[in-house]
Design a protein around this motif. Sequence first.
Motif, PDB file in Angstrom:
ATOM      1  N   ASP A 182       0.817  -1.208   0.000  1.00  0.00           N
ATOM      2  CA  ASP A 182       0.000   0.000   0.000  1.00  0.00           C
ATOM      3  C   ASP A 182       0.852   1.260   0.000  1.00  0.00           C
ATOM      4  OD1 ASP A 182      -2.222  -1.553  -0.023  1.00  0.00           O
ATOM      5  OD2 ASP A 182      -2.845  -1.141   2.047  1.00  0.00           O
ATOM      6  N   GLU A 183       1.968   1.234   0.730  1.00  0.00           N
ATOM      7  CA  GLU A 183       2.829   2.407   0.806  1.00  0.00           C
ATOM      8  C   GLU A 183       3.440   2.741  -0.545  1.00  0.00           C
ATOM      9  OE1 GLU A 183       2.819  -0.086   2.825  1.00  0.00           O
ATOM     10  OE2 GLU A 183       2.010   0.848   4.651  1.00  0.00           O
ATOM     11  N   LEU A 184       3.875   1.707  -1.282  1.00  0.00           N
ATOM     12  CA  LEU A 184       4.475   1.943  -2.591  1.00  0.00           C
ATOM     13  C   LEU A 184       3.421   2.417  -3.586  1.00  0.00           C
ATOM     14  CD1 LEU A 184       6.884   1.831  -4.482  1.00  0.00           C
ATOM     15  CD2 LEU A 184       6.428  -0.603  -4.853  1.00  0.00           C
ATOM     16  N   LEU A 185       2.247   1.818  -3.561  1.00  0.00           N
ATOM     17  CA  LEU A 185       1.195   2.230  -4.475  1.00  0.00           C
ATOM     18  C   LEU A 185       0.696   3.639  -4.152  1.00  0.00           C
ATOM     19  CD1 LEU A 185      -0.334   1.217  -6.890  1.00  0.00           C
ATOM     20  CD2 LEU A 185      -2.039   0.215  -5.377  1.00  0.00           C
ATOM     21  N   LEU A 186       0.720   4.006  -2.891  1.00  0.00           N
ATOM     22  CA  LEU A 186       0.351   5.374  -2.525  1.00  0.00           C
ATOM     23  C   LEU A 186       1.327   6.389  -3.102  1.00  0.00           C
ATOM     24  CD1 LEU A 186      -0.848   5.214   1.198  1.00  0.00           C
ATOM     25  CD2 LEU A 186      -2.123   6.111  -0.751  1.00  0.00           C
ATOM     26  N   ARG A 187       2.598   6.053  -3.096  1.00  0.00           N
ATOM     27  CA  ARG A 187       3.596   6.953  -3.670  1.00  0.00           C
ATOM     28  C   ARG A 187       3.375   7.109  -5.170  1.00  0.00           C
ATOM     29  NH1 ARG A 187       9.522   5.347  -1.750  1.00  0.00           N
ATOM     30  NH2 ARG A 187       9.932   7.193  -3.046  1.00  0.00           N
ATOM     31  N   ILE A 188       2.974   6.037  -5.832  1.00  0.00           N
ATOM     32  CA  ILE A 188       2.716   6.100  -7.269  1.00  0.00           C
ATOM     33  C   ILE A 188       1.481   6.943  -7.544  1.00  0.00           C
ATOM     34  CG2 ILE A 188       2.146   4.733  -9.310  1.00  0.00           C
ATOM     35  CD1 ILE A 188       3.777   2.445  -8.094  1.00  0.00           C
ATOM     36  N   LEU A 189       0.407   6.701  -6.808  1.00  0.00           N
ATOM     37  CA  LEU A 189      -0.826   7.449  -7.021  1.00  0.00           C
ATOM     38  C   LEU A 189      -0.691   8.916  -6.632  1.00  0.00           C
ATOM     39  CD1 LEU A 189      -3.436   4.836  -5.721  1.00  0.00           C
ATOM     40  CD2 LEU A 189      -2.986   5.479  -8.094  1.00  0.00           C
ATOM     41  N   ALA A 190       0.200   9.197  -5.700  1.00  0.00           N
ATOM     42  CA  ALA A 190       0.415  10.593  -5.310  1.00  0.00           C
ATOM     43  C   ALA A 190       1.022  11.405  -6.440  1.00  0.00           C
ATOM     44  CB  ALA A 190       1.301  10.662  -4.067  1.00  0.00           C
TER      45      ALA A 190
ATOM     46  N   LEU B 110      -6.823  13.253 -12.699  1.00  0.00           N
ATOM     47  CA  LEU B 110      -6.794  11.845 -13.102  1.00  0.00           C
ATOM     48  C   LEU B 110      -6.970  10.888 -11.936  1.00  0.00           C
ATOM     49  CD1 LEU B 110      -3.864  11.931 -15.697  1.00  0.00           C
ATOM     50  CD2 LEU B 110      -6.320  12.155 -16.114  1.00  0.00           C
ATOM     51  N   ARG B 111      -7.023  11.416 -10.724  1.00  0.00           N
ATOM     52  CA  ARG B 111      -7.157  10.516  -9.576  1.00  0.00           C
ATOM     53  C   ARG B 111      -8.568   9.942  -9.467  1.00  0.00           C
ATOM     54  NH1 ARG B 111      -3.830  13.571  -4.689  1.00  0.00           N
ATOM     55  NH2 ARG B 111      -1.764  13.451  -5.679  1.00  0.00           N
TER      56      ARG B 111
ATOM     57  N   PRO C  80     -10.667   9.036 -12.023  1.00  0.00           N
ATOM     58  CA  PRO C  80     -10.743   7.818 -12.840  1.00  0.00           C
ATOM     59  C   PRO C  80      -9.912   6.675 -12.272  1.00  0.00           C
ATOM     60  CG  PRO C  80     -10.426   9.742 -14.236  1.00  0.00           C
ATOM     61  CD  PRO C  80     -10.246  10.196 -12.830  1.00  0.00           C
ATOM     62  N   ALA C  81      -8.772   6.999 -11.646  1.00  0.00           N
ATOM     63  CA  ALA C  81      -7.930   5.943 -11.072  1.00  0.00           C
ATOM     64  C   ALA C  81      -8.630   5.245  -9.912  1.00  0.00           C
ATOM     65  CB  ALA C  81      -6.599   6.523 -10.616  1.00  0.00           C
ATOM     66  N   SER C  82      -9.470   5.976  -9.186  1.00  0.00           N
ATOM     67  CA  SER C  82     -10.162   5.365  -8.044  1.00  0.00           C
ATOM     68  C   SER C  82     -11.221   4.363  -8.471  1.00  0.00           C
ATOM     69  CB  SER C  82     -10.801   6.452  -7.191  1.00  0.00           C
ATOM     70  OG  SER C  82     -11.839   7.107  -7.908  1.00  0.00           O
ATOM     71  N   LEU C  83     -11.586   4.353  -9.750  1.00  0.00           N
ATOM     72  CA  LEU C  83     -12.601   3.427 -10.240  1.00  0.00           C
ATOM     73  C   LEU C  83     -12.030   2.098 -10.703  1.00  0.00           C
ATOM     74  CD1 LEU C  83     -14.722   5.969 -12.337  1.00  0.00           C
ATOM     75  CD2 LEU C  83     -15.053   5.268  -9.964  1.00  0.00           C
ATOM     76  N   VAL C  84     -10.713   1.926 -10.618  1.00  0.00           N
ATOM     77  CA  VAL C  84     -10.089   0.696 -11.100  1.00  0.00           C
ATOM     78  C   VAL C  84     -10.519  -0.498 -10.257  1.00  0.00           C
ATOM     79  CG1 VAL C  84      -7.868  -0.480 -11.400  1.00  0.00           C
ATOM     80  CG2 VAL C  84      -8.141   1.912 -12.122  1.00  0.00           C
ATOM     81  N   CYS C  85     -10.441  -0.367  -8.939  1.00  0.00           N
ATOM     82  CA  CYS C  85     -10.826  -1.448  -8.040  1.00  0.00           C
ATOM     83  C   CYS C  85     -11.050  -0.859  -6.651  1.00  0.00           C
ATOM     84  CB  CYS C  85      -9.747  -2.540  -7.997  1.00  0.00           C
ATOM     85  SG  CYS C  85      -8.135  -1.969  -7.410  1.00  0.00           S
ATOM     86  N   LYS C  86     -11.525  -1.675  -5.730  1.00  0.00           N
ATOM     87  CA  LYS C  86     -11.815  -1.204  -4.384  1.00  0.00           C
ATOM     88  C   LYS C  86     -10.535  -0.774  -3.657  1.00  0.00           C
ATOM     89  CE  LYS C  86     -16.069  -3.828  -3.633  1.00  0.00           C
ATOM     90  NZ  LYS C  86     -16.751  -4.833  -2.779  1.00  0.00           N
ATOM     91  N   ARG C  87      -9.455  -1.473  -3.922  1.00  0.00           N
ATOM     92  CA  ARG C  87      -8.200  -1.118  -3.264  1.00  0.00           C
ATOM     93  C   ARG C  87      -7.735   0.260  -3.703  1.00  0.00           C
ATOM     94  NH1 ARG C  87      -2.169  -3.511  -4.293  1.00  0.00           N
ATOM     95  NH2 ARG C  87      -1.206  -2.759  -2.366  1.00  0.00           N
ATOM     96  N   TRP C  88      -7.790   0.537  -4.995  1.00  0.00           N
ATOM     97  CA  TRP C  88      -7.404   1.858  -5.482  1.00  0.00           C
ATOM     98  C   TRP C  88      -8.361   2.930  -4.967  1.00  0.00           C
ATOM     99  CZ3 TRP C  88      -4.703   2.626 -10.741  1.00  0.00           C
ATOM    100  CH2 TRP C  88      -3.670   1.708 -10.892  1.00  0.00           C
TER     101      TRP C  88
ATOM    102  N   LEU D 179      -7.210   3.714  -1.481  1.00  0.00           N
ATOM    103  CA  LEU D 179      -5.928   4.412  -1.430  1.00  0.00           C
ATOM    104  C   LEU D 179      -6.043   5.844  -1.942  1.00  0.00           C
ATOM    105  CD1 LEU D 179      -3.496   1.577  -2.585  1.00  0.00           C
ATOM    106  CD2 LEU D 179      -3.941   2.387  -0.263  1.00  0.00           C
ATOM    107  N   VAL D 180      -6.815   6.049  -3.007  1.00  0.00           N
ATOM    108  CA  VAL D 180      -6.997   7.416  -3.503  1.00  0.00           C
ATOM    109  C   VAL D 180      -7.712   8.275  -2.465  1.00  0.00           C
ATOM    110  CG1 VAL D 180      -8.177   8.796  -5.260  1.00  0.00           C
ATOM    111  CG2 VAL D 180      -6.931   6.747  -5.933  1.00  0.00           C
ATOM    112  N   GLY D 181      -8.631   7.685  -1.716  1.00  0.00           N
ATOM    113  CA  GLY D 181      -9.287   8.421  -0.642  1.00  0.00           C
ATOM    114  C   GLY D 181      -8.325   8.865   0.438  1.00  0.00           C
TER     115      GLY D 181
END
Length: 460
Positions: A46-54, A60-61, A63-71, A74-76
């Motif tokens: 989660d920490e690494l993916l948060l750095r990527i999404l940040a 664009l965040r 649309p990225a939050s609609l990929v899956c529940k995990r995203w 994390l976007v929230g």
Amino acid sequence: MYQAHYHNRLRSWPNTCDQTPTIEDPGPRQQHGGGGCADLTALFSDELLLRILAAVPDPLRLPASLVCKRWLRLVGRLRHSLTLLDWSFLDRGRLFLRFPYLAELDLVPGSFTSPLSVATRGPVLLSWGPFSVTVDTYADSPVSECCFLEPDVIDRGLETVARSCPDLRKLSLVAGDSEASLMAIAGGCDTMQELELHRCSDLALRPIFAFKNLQILRLVGSVDGLYRGPGVTDIGLTMLAHGCKRLVKLELSGCEGSYDGISAIGRCCMMLEELTISDHRMDDGWLAALSFCGNLKTLRMQSCRKIDADPGSSEHLGTCSAIETLQMQRCQLRDKRSLQALFMVCEAVRDVVFENCWGLDNNMFALVSICRRVKFLSLEGCSLVTTEGFEPVVLSWIDLQRLTVISCNNIKDDEVSPALSSLFSVLKELKWRPDSKSVLATGLAGTGMGKKGARFFKRL
């Protein structure tokens, strides 16, 4: 062809369609909905993916939050500012599960109630500044004062905010009837630095002392055309002065008061640097109290129908010695005596801004020459000032360094004297667009636009 492209793009990754990823129990989120290939992002923590999404741009965040529940989760966690439009989202406890790290929260738009008939007939929104409220077009008077949620509903919501959002630094809310909700906010949000209170009253300011770190405060007593509140008087301003001595910025919008309330703020709030007075209902004589604000650097007046009908004698006005900026935005400047008193109080000002002010003609503009140390003048949307009245005032300021003149249609380019042209040549910054019609005509020259319809439409 797709497999070849897939291997070219992911050459450094193992073929996860044929091999099992080396993590324990990846779960069903590792599978795509329509295929058998694994979700490569499941290998990331989660920490690494948060750095990527940040690093993803804000637009664009979503649309990225609609990929899956995990995203989505994390976007929230990356969102730190939110405006609440539906109060039920707060009542049901979903707000802070979805956005656990909020630092700025605006509850005002969600505090309005909708008419009962809107649900069956469809909503019609009325926008007023930053607010959009629902109106009933079938009512006898569809545009009337807006209603807020019940006080106990607002109080329960504020208590939820106090429990669930300890890192909140900025909050906008509608003041309730009880002190307990604001006390809960003050106790649960220790880092609160900025507070905005709508429909504010003297009673709502009683627990203001509990906000120990408050530096920016905006009080809105009423908004014309939207709602009316009980109002803030000298009693509330005095409680504010004794309870918030670390204030740096203060805005009073639609508030009452007089000399006593403003002087109390000046005496107690020694760190106050910026004061905004908007659409005030203050009694005569309040202007002389500004001299008690010894550290005031910026005075901003917005949408004021009057300044001070009876400022008193000039001997008792005093001055703000530390004042640097005076801004007048959308104000009625028709009273010569009150405008002269304002310039005398702000005699040491360096920057003067007039924006879309009514009644500012040559005689009224000449009063600004009382301020001898002006280095910056901005004049925008003041069409009553002519070149004849503008030139002597500007030439009297020997320290003038920056000048902005926009959409002042009675200041003409062909009326500029050689002395004024010489001044323009030595300024550090000059924005000169006084006549909007001439600028438009110059921009459209040669394009064929701006002509009458005979060029494009022939007579039948």
